[in-house]
Write a protein that holds these residues in place. Structure first.
Motif, PDB file in Angstrom:
ATOM      1  N   ALA A 222       4.738  -1.858  -9.206  1.00  6.69           N
ATOM      2  CA  ALA A 222       5.302  -1.072  -8.105  1.00  6.69           C
ATOM      3  C   ALA A 222       5.006   0.414  -8.296  1.00  6.69           C
ATOM      4  CB  ALA A 222       6.809  -1.307  -8.006  1.00  6.69           C
ATOM      5  N   ALA A 223       5.049   0.868  -9.552  1.00  7.05           N
ATOM      6  CA  ALA A 223       4.741   2.276  -9.849  1.00  7.05           C
ATOM      7  C   ALA A 223       3.293   2.597  -9.482  1.00  7.05           C
ATOM      8  CB  ALA A 223       5.003   2.563 -11.321  1.00  7.05           C
ATOM      9  N   ILE A 224       2.399   1.653  -9.750  1.00  4.17           N
ATOM     10  CA  ILE A 224       1.000   1.847  -9.362  1.00  4.17           C
ATOM     11  C   ILE A 224       0.888   1.909  -7.838  1.00  4.17           C
ATOM     12  CG2 ILE A 224      -1.314   0.828  -9.386  1.00  4.17           C
ATOM     13  CD1 ILE A 224      -0.601  -0.412 -12.105  1.00  4.17           C
ATOM     14  N   GLY A 225       1.629   1.035  -7.171  1.00  3.59           N
ATOM     15  CA  GLY A 225       1.622   1.044  -5.709  1.00  3.59           C
ATOM     16  C   GLY A 225       2.088   2.372  -5.147  1.00  3.59           C
ATOM     17  N   LYS A 226       3.130   2.948  -5.742  1.00  2.53           N
ATOM     18  CA  LYS A 226       3.626   4.255  -5.278  1.00  2.53           C
ATOM     19  C   LYS A 226       2.579   5.345  -5.502  1.00  2.53           C
ATOM     20  CE  LYS A 226       8.578   3.384  -5.967  1.00  2.53           C
ATOM     21  NZ  LYS A 226       9.785   3.775  -6.749  1.00  2.53           N
ATOM     22  N   SER A 227       1.928   5.309  -6.644  1.00  3.25           N
ATOM     23  CA  SER A 227       0.885   6.296  -6.926  1.00  3.25           C
ATOM     24  C   SER A 227      -0.248   6.193  -5.911  1.00  3.25           C
ATOM     25  CB  SER A 227       0.346   6.086  -8.349  1.00  3.25           C
ATOM     26  OG  SER A 227      -0.732   6.956  -8.614  1.00  3.25           O
ATOM     27  N   LEU A 228      -0.659   4.978  -5.595  1.00  2.00           N
ATOM     28  CA  LEU A 228      -1.731   4.782  -4.615  1.00  2.00           C
ATOM     29  C   LEU A 228      -1.278   5.211  -3.215  1.00  2.00           C
ATOM     30  CD1 LEU A 228      -3.039   1.297  -5.824  1.00  2.00           C
ATOM     31  CD2 LEU A 228      -4.176   3.516  -6.124  1.00  2.00           C
ATOM     32  N   SER A 229      -0.011   4.982  -2.906  1.00  2.00           N
ATOM     33  CA  SER A 229       0.517   5.397  -1.599  1.00  2.00           C
ATOM     34  C   SER A 229       0.456   6.905  -1.439  1.00  2.00           C
ATOM     35  CB  SER A 229       1.957   4.899  -1.425  1.00  2.00           C
ATOM     36  OG  SER A 229       1.999   3.482  -1.352  1.00  2.00           O
ATOM     37  N   ARG A 230       0.736   7.626  -2.525  1.00  2.00           N
ATOM     38  CA  ARG A 230       0.641   9.090  -2.453  1.00  2.00           C
ATOM     39  C   ARG A 230      -0.785   9.516  -2.136  1.00  2.00           C
ATOM     40  NH1 ARG A 230       4.482   8.720  -6.731  1.00  2.00           N
ATOM     41  NH2 ARG A 230       2.847   8.861  -8.338  1.00  2.00           N
ATOM     42  N   MET A 231      -1.759   8.792  -2.671  1.00  2.00           N
ATOM     43  CA  MET A 231      -3.156   9.103  -2.397  1.00  2.00           C
ATOM     44  C   MET A 231      -3.493   8.814  -0.932  1.00  2.00           C
ATOM     45  SD  MET A 231      -4.952   7.703  -5.897  1.00  2.00           S
ATOM     46  CE  MET A 231      -6.542   8.450  -5.550  1.00  2.00           C
ATOM     47  N   VAL A 232      -2.892   7.747  -0.383  1.00  2.00           N
ATOM     48  CA  VAL A 232      -3.082   7.453   1.046  1.00  2.00           C
ATOM     49  C   VAL A 232      -2.500   8.582   1.887  1.00  2.00           C
ATOM     50  CG1 VAL A 232      -2.477   5.881   2.935  1.00  2.00           C
ATOM     51  CG2 VAL A 232      -3.108   4.946   0.697  1.00  2.00           C
TER      52      VAL A 232
END
Length: 608
Positions: A367-377
């Motif tokens: 989930a932490a990786i998902g949040k990091s990727l979302s910030r990039m989006v």
């Protein structure tokens, strides 16, 4: 050269920046020319003095060129340029300084020469004229004591290039009168600089920390621990520094660095300040850096910044041999570093197994990786579709058993040797034959992890930097047992994940921490000795050294407990008294003041 017949008008006794209208700059080398430019642009009448007509002509030409660029960029009008140029006059004799309010001496770092200049000025200038030396290594107190008016002598240390660098160190001796310090400090502020006051000791604040670090980098290179390119790249990419230490030594001048270090060692007796022999060898051979066209690197011509190939330059695309195929990666751990590394591999197209100690931790890590990727989006750096594709390549697992089929296993658990050795024992049993086993340790011996397995030849260090998705550096750490194809494999993988690999051997601190933490430790010692404050030291290193963070800002971010642990490892490995952790650091850690994460370290922070 202009031989002025009518001297500038005499001004009143200096007590503020406004009273220091006429300034003489003695020595028109690179630094003197830069100081003269700063002063003339600020509206001061500047008397440039140098026995070399070529140097004087060069100073005038440099000011003409700099102001012409300002006009071309519309930062100055032609009339303003004419006024600036008219305020700068050059002479070949110290008599031209007779009516100056302030004299700044920036002749070569030779005590006899500086003393001669000051003795001559005593007989020429008014009794109220302030005399400043630009030295960063020689004793201001000694120069003052041999002057007829020691109360007016102080240090005024600009940084190169003077027009761009914001820091000015104002150095007073026990003999300096406070009004002189106040006047020069006010002048520095009026010039748009940030003055830091310092007592008289070699190197003062910024160079006192910087040159110890540069010296250790030179010694690291001399020991053939790492190449000059890898040392410089490691400090640029790992610490965000504008230049690597060896390139900086070439810019400063190898001979100048040696002089500063000799003075620092004479004052401190700290072996870390004893000049690395390579500095003496290069200086004696005339290979003093950019100004000579050759130092640690070779340059296009004397004075040029353009590096050219030489016998030590690595061959482009040098082939290390065939590596092992890698398509799947296992990352052990669920903390910030483990999640960041897993994200890096997934973004590069690798299938990733992220193993945590429990199902809950595994889910939270993904989930932490998902949040990091979302910030990039959100920032427009990738599409939502890209995010989903990357996240789909990450498998969250709660057992290392899922590493059975990976080609590369990367350990990113707690920095505890017993914990890491236990994990490597398990990886040895689980991972398939031929899998590469990597540790991300920053300070522990990689070979100790390797010996916990039955295949030490497959074990290597891959030291990522935090945050892993953003930081480009990876230190690739070979042990004496690491196989050549394992080394080649990790180098290839680093390229595929768009990281910059630097090679180093298996010793405490590797490149970055071995150079960074002694510097941080020395900054703490400066505070312990009441030589400078936290704010002064942080400002000095950011403004004078181009560091993105001051040492105390960085210590509080890294964590004082982490910093202490690394410094203890370095001290234990190298057994150098100068590497012993500062007592102040130990006391803060014992008190639970660990930095930002606890709300208090060297500074206090608001609780979130």
């Amino acid at each position: 050269m202009d031989r002025q017949s009518t001297p500038p008008s005499q001004s009143a006794s200096p007590s503020s920046a406004n009273s220091l209208q006429t300034v003489a700059v003695v020595g028109l080398g690179t630094m003197g020319t830069g100081i003269a430019e700063v002063l003339t642009r600020a509206g001061h009448e500047v008397i440039g003095i140098d026995i070399s007509e070529a140097a004087a002509r060069g100073a005038v030409a440099a000011l003409e060129a700099a102001t012409a660029r300002s006009v071309a960029r519309e930062r100055m009008t032609e009339q303003e340029r004419s006024d600036v140029l008219a305020r700068f006059r050059t002479f070949g004799d110290l008599q031209a300084a007779a009516h100056a309010d302030l004299v700044i001496e920036v002749v070569p770092e030779d005590y006899a020469l500086k003393q001669q200049v000051f003795a001559s000025l005593d007989a020429i200038v008014r009794p109220d004229t302030i005399l400043a030396t630009g030295t960063n290594a020689l004793s201001v107190t000694r120069l003052a004591a041999e002057s007829q008016h020691p109360e007016r002598v102080l240090g005024l240390h600009f940084f190169n290039p003077a027009p761009a660098m914001k820091l000015v160190e104002v150095v007073s001796s026990v003999l300096t009168a406070p009004p002189a310090v106040e006047a020069v400090t006010a002048l520095a502020r009026a010039l748009g600089k940030e003055p830091v006051t310092a007592g008289d000791r070699p190197g003062f604040v910024a160079d006192g920390l910087l040159f110890g670090y540069l010296n250790q980098a030179a010694a690291m290179y001399e020991a053939k621990y790492a190449s000059r390119e890898d040392i410089d790249a490691a400090m640029r990419l790992g610490c965000g520094l504008p230049m690597g230490p060896l390139a900086l030594l070439d810019l400063i001048g190898v001979d100048t660095a040696r002089t500063v270090l000799e003075a620092m060692y004479a004052a401190s007796g700290d072996r870390l300040h004893a000049p690395a022999p390579v500095l003496g060898h290069l200086a004696e051979a005339g290979l003093t850096g950019r100004k000579a066209g050759r130092g640690f690197y070779t340059y296009e011509a004397p004075g040029s910044a353009a590096v050219v190939r030489d016998a030590q330059t690595p061959l482009d695309g040098a082939h290390l041999g065939e590596g092992r195929p890698v398509s799947s990666v296992g990352v052990a751990g669920s903390g910030t570093m483990a999640c960041g590394i897993a994200q890096v591999f997934a973004q590069a197209g690798f299938d990733v197994v992220l193993a945590a100690r429990s199902p809950e931790k595994a889910v939270a890590a993904k989930a932490a990786i998902g949040k990091s990727l979302s910030r990039m989006v959100d920032r427009g750096r990738m599409t939502a579709e890209n995010r989903e594709e990357i996240l789909a390549r990450v498998t969250a697992a709660d057992s290392l058993e899922d590493f059975a089929g990976v080609d590369l296993a990367v350990e990113a658990v707690a920095e505890d040797l017993a914990v890491k050795q236990s994990l490597f024992e398990r990886l040895d049993k689980i991972c398939k034959p031929g899998a590469v086993l990597a540790t991300t340790t920053s300070s522990l011996p990689v070979v100790a992890c390797a010996k916990a397995t039955s295949r030490p030849q497959d074990v290597i260090g891959m030291h990522f930097f935090n945050p892993a998705p953003a930081m480009k550096l990876v230190e690739v750490v070979r042990t004496v047992l690491t196989a050549d194809d394992v080394h080649a494999t990790v180098r290839e993988v680093c390229t595929r994940i768009r990281k910059h690999p630097v090679d180093c051997g298996d010793r405490a601190g590797f490149i970055v921490n071995a150079l960074l933490f002694p510097y941080l430790n020395n900054a703490i010692k400066m505070v312990e000795e009441h030589y400078a404050s936290l704010d002064e030291i942080d400002a000095a290193m950011k403004l004078g050294g181009g560091y993105p963070m001051g040492p105390f800002e960085l210590l509080d971010v890294v964590g004082l407990d982490v910093s202490l642990a690394i410094e203890k490892v370095l001290h234990k490995e190298f057994r150098d008294p100068g590497l012993a952790p500062s007592p102040l650091l130990e006391h803060l850690v014992a008190a639970g003041c660990l930095g930002r994460k606890t709300g208090r370290g060297f500074r206090e922070y608001a609780r979130k």
